[in-house]
Design a protein around this motif. Sequence first.
Motif, PDB file in Angstrom:
ATOM      1  N   GLY A   1       3.816  -8.820  49.057  1.00 11.94           N
ATOM      2  CA  GLY A   1       3.556  -8.517  47.655  1.00 11.94           C
ATOM      3  C   GLY A   1       2.545  -9.466  47.037  1.00 11.94           C
ATOM      4  O   GLY A   1       1.458  -9.658  47.556  1.00 11.94           O
TER       5      GLY A   1
ATOM      6  N   TYR B   1      -5.631  -4.817  53.627  1.00  9.27           N
ATOM      7  CA  TYR B   1      -5.385  -4.639  52.193  1.00  9.27           C
ATOM      8  C   TYR B   1      -5.517  -3.146  51.904  1.00  9.27           C
ATOM      9  O   TYR B   1      -6.595  -2.568  52.060  1.00  9.27           O
TER      10      TYR B   1
ATOM     11  N   ASP C   1       0.851  -9.114  44.191  1.00  5.39           N
ATOM     12  CA  ASP C   1      -0.286  -8.223  44.060  1.00  5.39           C
ATOM     13  C   ASP C   1      -1.344  -8.723  43.080  1.00  5.39           C
ATOM     14  O   ASP C   1      -2.477  -8.219  43.087  1.00  5.39           O
TER      15      ASP C   1
ATOM     16  N   HIS D   1       3.537  -3.129  47.062  1.00  4.60           N
ATOM     17  CA  HIS D   1       2.847  -4.068  47.941  1.00  4.60           C
ATOM     18  C   HIS D   1       1.486  -3.522  48.362  1.00  4.60           C
ATOM     19  O   HIS D   1       1.315  -2.307  48.543  1.00  4.60           O
ATOM     20  N   LEU D   2       0.541  -4.429  48.541  1.00  2.64           N
ATOM     21  CA  LEU D   2      -0.835  -4.020  48.868  1.00  2.64           C
ATOM     22  C   LEU D   2      -1.307  -4.554  50.214  1.00  2.64           C
ATOM     23  O   LEU D   2      -2.382  -4.163  50.682  1.00  2.64           O
TER      24      LEU D   2
ATOM     25  N   PRO E   1      -4.377  -0.631  48.970  1.00  2.00           N
ATOM     26  CA  PRO E   1      -3.768  -0.154  47.721  1.00  2.00           C
ATOM     27  C   PRO E   1      -3.346   1.303  47.839  1.00  2.00           C
ATOM     28  O   PRO E   1      -4.046   2.127  48.424  1.00  2.00           O
TER      29      PRO E   1
END
Length: 306
Positions: A34, A106, A36, A116-117, A108
């Motif tokens: 997380g 990563y 973020d 979480h990303l 999104p």
Amino acid sequence: MPRYWVMAPIEAHPSEVFEKVWQFDLANNLISLGFDKLGDVSHMTREELATTVSAKYPDKRPASQSLLANMFWAFYHEMIPSDFIIARRGRKILAGVARVTGPASYSPGRSSVHGHLNFLAVAWQATPRDKPFPGVVFPMQTLAELSEDAFREFVGGEVPAVVAASGESGLEDPNAFVLEKYLEDFIVTNFATIFRNEFRIYVDAEGNDDQQYSTDIGSIDILAQTRAGDSFVVIELKKGRPSDQVVGQVLRYMGWVKKNLCGNGQAVKGLVICRDPDPKLSYALEMTSNIDVKYYSVSFKLSEAP
């Protein structure tokens, strides 16, 4: 050679949130991080990462910022295919075991279950799953590295010692080490009663608390504060260790707490808990005025009738 890690998919409570995230991870062969607000740190240098963590989380103490930066650096640059990961549910349950199969990324919007990303590709093994341990065995950091021996103990049939204690050596009394590990759990569970509300267990800004409180120099058995909040209390069980070793460790932890946690004139005290009087310990404590010692006794007997 592979490296070995332990990681929390998300906080264990509330349990329904953990279960939703955990089932998503299992179904998609991944595990995620997380925090973020950091955005995409995947291509940052270590210095850029540290600067970003400091800017995005200015309220965290420097030690917490450093731990967070180190965690993301390991996630993106040190965890590689062929490494192994234990997913933990809280600090007493092994949720599952996986092998890393690809680099972290990563991404999104990848998960509709949580925000979480940062994702790491893994292959979850069928066993072991949902394996409980009788006490706290996992470190409290979201991500931490394990020794190969500790990993094998967790996934095998042996009951492991606390990870932070895996490097203990030179025990004077191995039986005391085992007994006092269970005593530690008992003290935490009955903390207010045992200390007559003189102390309270410390909970930091990130929600990390009490037992095996992680620092960058090791884990404090129990970290507490006076009820008034004017002093921290580093509590260590002797656990069969030589007196010089346990006193030195308490002093190191006290120094770490003073540098990283104390504020507004707060002091730091130490407390050693042991089973039997120890002249060596008494002599060592003669040279410091801010470490106390308390003794415990255990009564157990069998009888033909109550």
